[in-house]
Structures are given as C-alpha cells and as structure tokens.
Design a protein around this motif. Structure first.
Motif, PDB file in Angstrom:
ATOM      1  N   SER A 186       0.817  -1.213   0.000  1.00 42.86           N
ATOM      2  CA  SER A 186       0.000   0.000   0.000  1.00 42.86           C
ATOM      3  C   SER A 186       0.850   1.263   0.000  1.00 42.86           C
ATOM      4  N   GLY A 187       2.090   1.140   0.461  1.00 39.62           N
ATOM      5  CA  GLY A 187       2.948   2.314   0.617  1.00 39.62           C
ATOM      6  C   GLY A 187       2.619   3.119   1.848  1.00 39.62           C
ATOM      7  N   ASN A 188       1.800   2.566   2.730  1.00 37.30           N
ATOM      8  CA  ASN A 188       1.364   3.319   3.911  1.00 37.30           C
ATOM      9  C   ASN A 188       1.604   2.575   5.225  1.00 37.30           C
ATOM     10  N   TYR A 248      -2.148  -0.652  -4.353  1.00 37.78           N
ATOM     11  CA  TYR A 248      -3.200  -1.319  -3.586  1.00 37.78           C
ATOM     12  C   TYR A 248      -4.260  -0.298  -3.178  1.00 37.78           C
ATOM     13  N   ASN A 249      -5.526  -0.613  -3.429  1.00 42.42           N
ATOM     14  CA  ASN A 249      -6.650   0.306  -3.163  1.00 42.42           C
ATOM     15  C   ASN A 249      -6.501   1.646  -3.881  1.00 42.42           C
ATOM     16  N   ASP A 250      -5.873   1.615  -5.054  1.00 37.22           N
ATOM     17  CA  ASP A 250      -5.716   2.827  -5.889  1.00 37.22           C
ATOM     18  C   ASP A 250      -5.058   3.991  -5.160  1.00 37.22           C
ATOM     19  N   ARG A 251      -4.031   3.699  -4.388  1.00 31.05           N
ATOM     20  CA  ARG A 251      -3.374   4.763  -3.621  1.00 31.05           C
ATOM     21  C   ARG A 251      -2.114   5.292  -4.297  1.00 31.05           C
ATOM     22  N   ASN A 252      -1.811   4.855  -5.509  1.00 27.69           N
ATOM     23  CA  ASN A 252      -0.659   5.357  -6.264  1.00 27.69           C
ATOM     24  C   ASN A 252       0.659   5.243  -5.507  1.00 27.69           C
ATOM     25  N   GLY A 253       0.832   4.129  -4.823  1.00 26.63           N
ATOM     26  CA  GLY A 253       2.088   3.908  -4.121  1.00 26.63           C
ATOM     27  C   GLY A 253       2.122   4.429  -2.703  1.00 26.63           C
ATOM     28  N   GLY A 254       1.087   5.117  -2.291  1.00 27.55           N
ATOM     29  CA  GLY A 254       1.005   5.611  -0.917  1.00 27.55           C
ATOM     30  C   GLY A 254       2.062   6.653  -0.573  1.00 27.55           C
ATOM     31  N   LYS A 255       2.216   6.892   0.717  1.00 21.26           N
ATOM     32  CA  LYS A 255       3.156   7.916   1.207  1.00 21.26           C
ATOM     33  C   LYS A 255       4.606   7.539   0.940  1.00 21.26           C
ATOM     34  N   LEU A 256       4.879   6.258   0.802  1.00 22.69           N
ATOM     35  CA  LEU A 256       6.249   5.794   0.595  1.00 22.69           C
ATOM     36  C   LEU A 256       6.871   6.377  -0.670  1.00 22.69           C
ATOM     37  N   VAL A 257       6.068   6.580  -1.707  1.00 23.27           N
ATOM     38  CA  VAL A 257       6.573   7.093  -2.985  1.00 23.27           C
ATOM     39  C   VAL A 257       7.244   8.451  -2.811  1.00 23.27           C
ATOM     40  N   SER A 258       6.599   9.356  -2.097  1.00 25.95           N
ATOM     41  CA  SER A 258       7.168  10.697  -1.948  1.00 25.95           C
ATOM     42  C   SER A 258       8.213  10.764  -0.834  1.00 25.95           C
ATOM     43  N   LEU A 259       8.191   9.802   0.084  1.00 31.14           N
ATOM     44  CA  LEU A 259       9.137   9.830   1.203  1.00 31.14           C
ATOM     45  C   LEU A 259      10.509   9.287   0.803  1.00 31.14           C
ATOM     46  N   ALA A 260      10.549   8.193   0.055  1.00 33.74           N
ATOM     47  CA  ALA A 260      11.821   7.557  -0.317  1.00 33.74           C
ATOM     48  C   ALA A 260      12.535   8.371  -1.400  1.00 33.74           C
ATOM     49  N   ASP A 261      13.854   8.214  -1.459  1.00 40.74           N
ATOM     50  CA  ASP A 261      14.636   8.907  -2.494  1.00 40.74           C
ATOM     51  C   ASP A 261      14.296   8.397  -3.884  1.00 40.74           C
ATOM     52  N   LEU A 262      14.123   7.089  -4.019  1.00 39.27           N
ATOM     53  CA  LEU A 262      13.687   6.483  -5.273  1.00 39.27           C
ATOM     54  C   LEU A 262      12.587   5.483  -4.961  1.00 39.27           C
ATOM     55  N   SER A 263      11.603   5.377  -5.846  1.00 43.12           N
ATOM     56  CA  SER A 263      10.504   4.435  -5.622  1.00 43.12           C
ATOM     57  C   SER A 263      10.148   3.705  -6.903  1.00 43.12           C
ATOM     58  N   LEU A 264       9.758   2.445  -6.718  1.00 48.75           N
ATOM     59  CA  LEU A 264       9.199   1.642  -7.801  1.00 48.75           C
ATOM     60  C   LEU A 264       7.799   1.232  -7.372  1.00 48.75           C
ATOM     61  N   VAL A 265       6.836   1.417  -8.272  1.00 50.90           N
ATOM     62  CA  VAL A 265       5.441   1.109  -7.965  1.00 50.90           C
ATOM     63  C   VAL A 265       4.949   0.008  -8.895  1.00 50.90           C
ATOM     64  N   ALA A 266       4.474  -1.086  -8.302  1.00 47.38           N
ATOM     65  CA  ALA A 266       3.828  -2.139  -9.084  1.00 47.38           C
ATOM     66  C   ALA A 266       2.433  -1.644  -9.440  1.00 47.38           C
ATOM     67  N   ASN A 267       2.192  -1.439 -10.724  1.00 50.02           N
ATOM     68  CA  ASN A 267       0.964  -0.799 -11.188  1.00 50.02           C
ATOM     69  C   ASN A 267      -0.188  -1.805 -11.287  1.00 50.02           C
ATOM     70  N   THR A 268      -0.661  -2.226 -10.110  1.00 50.32           N
ATOM     71  CA  THR A 268      -1.827  -3.096 -10.010  1.00 50.32           C
ATOM     72  C   THR A 268      -2.460  -2.858  -8.644  1.00 50.32           C
TER      73      THR A 268
END
Length: 192
Positions: free
Chosen positions: A111-113, A138-158
């Motif tokens: 979820s990234g959260n 997960y639950n259409d959260r676009n990677g959650g808070k983790l995306v903007s917090l981490a220096d680099l992020s990879l999001v599984a688009n499902t």
C-alpha cells in the motif's frame, strides 16, 4: 475459470511492463556502489512484503556478496520493539543501532502506507542515508506515502496485493541479475 487466469496474467504483465526501468537501474547502480564501499543494505516490510526482502537478503548476500540484512528476520528484536515500545518502531529501533553512513534502506509496502516502514525510511533519511520504496497501487493509492518519502521508488501498477507481491519479487530478481551481469562484465574487462 479461463477468464480468471487470463485476467491475472494480463494484469501481471501490465504491471511488469509499466515498471520504471530507468529507476530500477538507478537503484541497482546505487547498490553496486554500496557493495564497492562495503556498506550494508537493510530490507524491511510486513507480511508478504517481509517474505520478499528475506528471500532477497539470501540471494544478494550469497550470489552478489552484498552485505544484506532483512530486519524482519531478527524475530527477538522485532517482538521486543513491538512489545516494549510500539509496533511502528520495529525497524526504526533496529536501524538506530545498526545504520551507518553509506548504508541503504529499502522499504517494501504493497500500500505504501505501512507506518513502521514509513517510520524507518524517515529515520534513515534524517541520518542522510539513501532510501528506496518498493510499493504498489493497492486500493488505488498510487504507491502511498512511501513514494514521496523515499529517495527512489518503484510502484507495481496493479491494485491486487498478490500481483504487487509477485512484481516485488520480480523486481528483486531483476536487480540481482543486473548487478551480477555488471560485476561479471567488469571482472572480464579487468582481466583483459
């Protein structure tokens, strides 16, 4: 029944094809640099998102000779921090003891959260360490808070947690194989 299998396959293929390959290479290159400097990669996550880091810690340590520690594998520390402080401290508490300059922290969260993952990533960043988020939609959260917090992020688009976890293991295997190929190529060049 065929519809179910086809749907699963289509969604998984879409999630793999939509990965940010440039970011994946950048993460792998950072890990190669870490290896050359003798630093440590710390992997964290919950549930299925702890199984992938545990698997990868074994692969990266054995096959790549990268110092890799999955903090979910330290059961006594996880349960002590959860019981004596708060579950959100199970990774941060360990990092407060182990983290050194130049180490990398990779957080996994479908979820990234996940508060304990976010707490640890935030702590690592506050110490000047490089951080990576491996997450999903997960639950259409676009990677959650983790995306903007981490220096680099990879999001599984499902939006499927199962397919997110499938993709996370694929990401780790791709990174491992890329690093192995890069190391082998550099060893061949140095022998010439």
């Amino acid at each position: 029944m065929d519809f179910f299998f086809n749907d699963y396959k289509k969604d998984l293929i879409h999630a793999i094809e939509s990965l940010d390959w440039k970011t994946m290479k950048e993460i792998a290159d950072r890990i190669i640099e870490l290896r050359n400097n003798g630093n440590i990669v710390y992997l964290i996550g919950n549930g299925g998102s702890s199984a992938t880091p545990s698997h990868s810690a074994g692969d990266w340590t054995k096959e790549l000779r990268i110092k890799t520690i999955c903090l979910t594998d330290n059961t006594p520390s996880v349960t002590a921090f959860a019981n004596d402080t708060d579950y959100t401290n199970i990774f941060k508490g360990q990092l407060e003891t182990f983290l050194s300059k130049g180490d990398i922290v990779i957080g996994y969260s479908g979820s990234g959260n996940s508060p304990n993952v976010l707490n640890a990533i935030e702590f690592a960043k506050s110490k000047g360490n490089f951080t990576v988020g491996i997450t999903g939609n997960y639950n259409d959260r676009n990677g959650g808070k983790l995306v903007s917090l981490a220096d680099l992020s990879l999001v599984a688009n499902t939006t499927s947690m199962e397919r997110i976890e499938d993709v996370h293991l694929i990401i780790n295997h791709i990174i491992k194989e890329y690093i192995k190929a890069t190391i082998n190529a550099s060893q061949r060049i140095s022998k010439v």
